[in-house]
Design a protein around this motif. Structure first.
Motif, short mmCIF file in Angstrom:
data_model
loop_
_atom_site.label_atom_id
_atom_site.label_comp_id
_atom_site.label_asym_id
_atom_site.label_seq_id
_atom_site.Cartn_x
_atom_site.Cartn_y
_atom_site.Cartn_z
N LEU A 17 33.94 -35.95 23.60
CA LEU A 17 34.24 -36.78 24.99
C LEU A 17 35.77 -36.45 25.01
N MET A 18 36.71 -36.70 24.01
CA MET A 18 37.99 -36.60 24.03
C MET A 18 38.70 -35.25 23.94
N GLY A 19 37.98 -34.58 23.33
CA GLY A 19 38.53 -33.27 23.03
C GLY A 19 37.82 -31.95 23.44
N ALA A 20 36.62 -31.97 23.95
CA ALA A 20 35.98 -30.78 24.33
C ALA A 20 36.78 -29.84 25.43
N VAL A 21 37.71 -30.49 26.20
CA VAL A 21 38.04 -29.61 27.36
C VAL A 21 39.60 -29.50 26.75
N THR A 22 40.25 -29.65 25.70
CA THR A 22 41.67 -29.63 25.52
C THR A 22 41.91 -28.58 24.65
N LEU A 23 41.27 -27.74 23.99
CA LEU A 23 41.60 -26.40 23.40
C LEU A 23 40.57 -25.50 23.02
N ASN A 24 40.88 -24.34 22.62
CA ASN A 24 39.82 -23.16 22.51
C ASN A 24 39.41 -23.55 21.00
N ALA A 25 37.87 -23.03 21.13
CA ALA A 25 37.29 -23.20 19.91
C ALA A 25 37.85 -22.18 18.68
N THR A 26 38.18 -22.58 17.56
CA THR A 26 38.26 -21.86 16.53
C THR A 26 37.50 -21.74 15.33
N ASN A 27 37.06 -23.01 14.94
CA ASN A 27 36.31 -23.26 13.52
C ASN A 27 35.05 -22.90 13.48
N PRO A 28 34.50 -22.02 12.85
CA PRO A 28 33.14 -22.00 12.82
C PRO A 28 32.06 -22.94 12.26
N ILE A 29 30.78 -22.74 12.78
CA ILE A 29 29.86 -23.97 12.52
C ILE A 29 29.84 -23.78 11.02
N THR A 30 29.44 -24.97 10.24
CA THR A 30 29.48 -24.76 8.72
C THR A 30 27.81 -24.86 8.59
N THR A 31 27.38 -23.83 7.57
CA THR A 31 25.90 -23.71 7.54
C THR A 31 26.02 -23.51 6.10
N LEU A 32 24.93 -24.22 5.30
CA LEU A 32 24.65 -24.06 3.95
C LEU A 32 23.97 -22.89 3.26
N ASN A 33 23.36 -22.23 4.10
CA ASN A 33 22.50 -21.21 3.81
C ASN A 33 23.29 -19.93 4.53
N LYS A 34 23.99 -19.27 3.63
CA LYS A 34 24.96 -18.24 4.24
C LYS A 34 24.05 -16.63 4.57
N THR A 35 24.51 -16.21 5.66
CA THR A 35 23.83 -14.92 6.03
C THR A 35 24.91 -14.08 6.31
N PRO A 36 24.58 -12.57 6.51
CA PRO A 36 25.78 -11.77 6.86
C PRO A 36 25.55 -11.95 8.46
N ILE A 193 27.46 -18.50 19.45
CA ILE A 193 27.18 -19.46 18.27
C ILE A 193 25.94 -19.04 17.50
N ALA A 194 24.91 -18.70 18.44
CA ALA A 194 23.76 -18.38 17.69
C ALA A 194 23.88 -17.03 17.07
N LYS A 195 24.53 -16.11 17.49
CA LYS A 195 24.80 -14.78 17.00
C LYS A 195 25.62 -14.77 15.79
N THR A 196 26.50 -15.44 15.85
CA THR A 196 27.34 -15.18 14.72
C THR A 196 28.05 -16.35 13.93
N LYS A 197 27.80 -17.35 14.23
CA LYS A 197 28.13 -18.74 13.57
C LYS A 197 27.06 -19.65 13.01
N ALA A 198 25.88 -19.66 13.60
CA ALA A 198 24.81 -20.44 13.14
C ALA A 198 23.85 -20.24 11.99
N GLY A 199 24.52 -19.04 11.28
CA GLY A 199 23.77 -18.61 10.19
C GLY A 199 22.34 -18.25 10.43
N PHE A 200 21.96 -17.92 11.73
CA PHE A 200 20.43 -17.40 11.79
C PHE A 200 20.03 -15.91 11.26
#
Length: 284
Positions: A17-36, A193-200
């Motif tokens: 709530l405090m930060g969602a509209v304050t800056l652009n996203a840079t960090n990837p979602i952390t998933t423990l099952n790594k995929t290409p 997020i689904a395509k590149t960051k969620a480890g799908f």
């Protein structure tokens, strides 16, 4: 459930709530099952076609701050105390005006998903019944007794730690904008997020896009009004969280075979699937 809610209040939605509209996203979602990277397993043309199909006819440029009353009602079903009511009312009263309807829809659905997963991990079957989330399922699971949660309870701490300290903070970062985003911007961000960051895996990504297409064409019937766009974004968020949750619970052994239950000889996974699907967003 109360203890988990306190963690959620301190670590997740407050920051969103405090930060969602304050800056652009840079960090990837952390998933423990790594995929290409998904561009390696899905052709650029195929990915572009899937994205085009998912967004066709749903672009909208006006940023609304209207509430999605269905999401508000769904989140209020997790109120079990006066503290819960204060916390949830605070979210609902501020999240739309601060983030706009569309980003708020993603954040609201994520909070619903978070609360729902925590209710499962804490064995809070009663909330399904008393708060009318899925009474029939709740009564069925309650009939199994403590044996149902044999592989759940020992893993609660690990799942909650992953959810609160890894997955949700990273998702928060990926959903940050420096303005109130349009529906197309939020939908595109969720697709990315689904395509590149969620480890799908490739199959999971195809499932994500296919279910989106079905929602757009069969349920929304290609409507692109504010309510329809809000519902679509909530659905995208639900699908991402659902797939990620199931992968992590499976990795941690929550679905480990320890016996079967009645109603068709189902395993715990079948009942978890029904549990998580109890909050699937619906189109009007």
């Amino acid at each position: 459930m109360v203890a988990i809610n306190k963690i959620a209040r301190a670590g997740i939605l407050g920051g969103l709530l405090m930060g969602a509209v304050t800056l652009n996203a840079t960090n990837p979602i952390t998933t423990l099952n790594k995929t290409p990277n998904q561009t390696e397993v899905v052709s650029k043309e195929g990915a572009a076609a899937l994205r085009a199909a998912s967004l066709q006819g749903v672009q909208q440029t006006t940023v609304s701050t209207v509430h999605n009353q269905k999401l508000d009602k769904a989140l209020r079903k997790y109120i079990e105390s006066n503290d819960d009511r204060e916390y949830i009312d605070g979210i609902i009263n501020n999240i739309y005006k601060d983030n706009g309807t569309y980003l708020a829809s993603a954040l609201m659905q994520h909070e619903i998903n978070l609360q729902h997963l925590c209710s499962f991990m804490s064995g809070n079957t009663d909330i399904l019944i008393k708060n009318n989330i899925n009474p029939e399922l709740g009564r069925t699971i309650k009939g199994f007794g403590s044996a149902f949660y044999k592989t759940v309870t020992p893993r609660e701490e690990k799942v909650v730690n992953w959810l609160m300290n890894s997955y949700s903070p990273s998702l928060s970062s990926d959903l940050q904008f420096n303005h109130k985003p349009t529906a197309e911007e939020v939908a595109t961000r969720l697709d990315n997020i689904a395509k590149t960051k969620a480890g799908f895996t490739r199959d999971e990504l195809i499932e994500y896009y296919a279910l989106n297409d079905e929602f757009i064409y069969k349920k929304l019937k290609k409507r692109n009004d504010t309510q329809a766009m809000s519902d679509l974004i909530a659905y995208k968020m639900f699908l991402i969280d659902k797939i990620v949750f199931e992968k992590e619970l499976d990795r941690l052994g929550v679905f480990k075979a320890v016996g079967r239950f009645e109603k068709g000889d189902y395993t715990i996974f079948h009942y978890y699937d029904k549990w998580i699907n109890s909050i699937e967003p619906k189109a009007n």
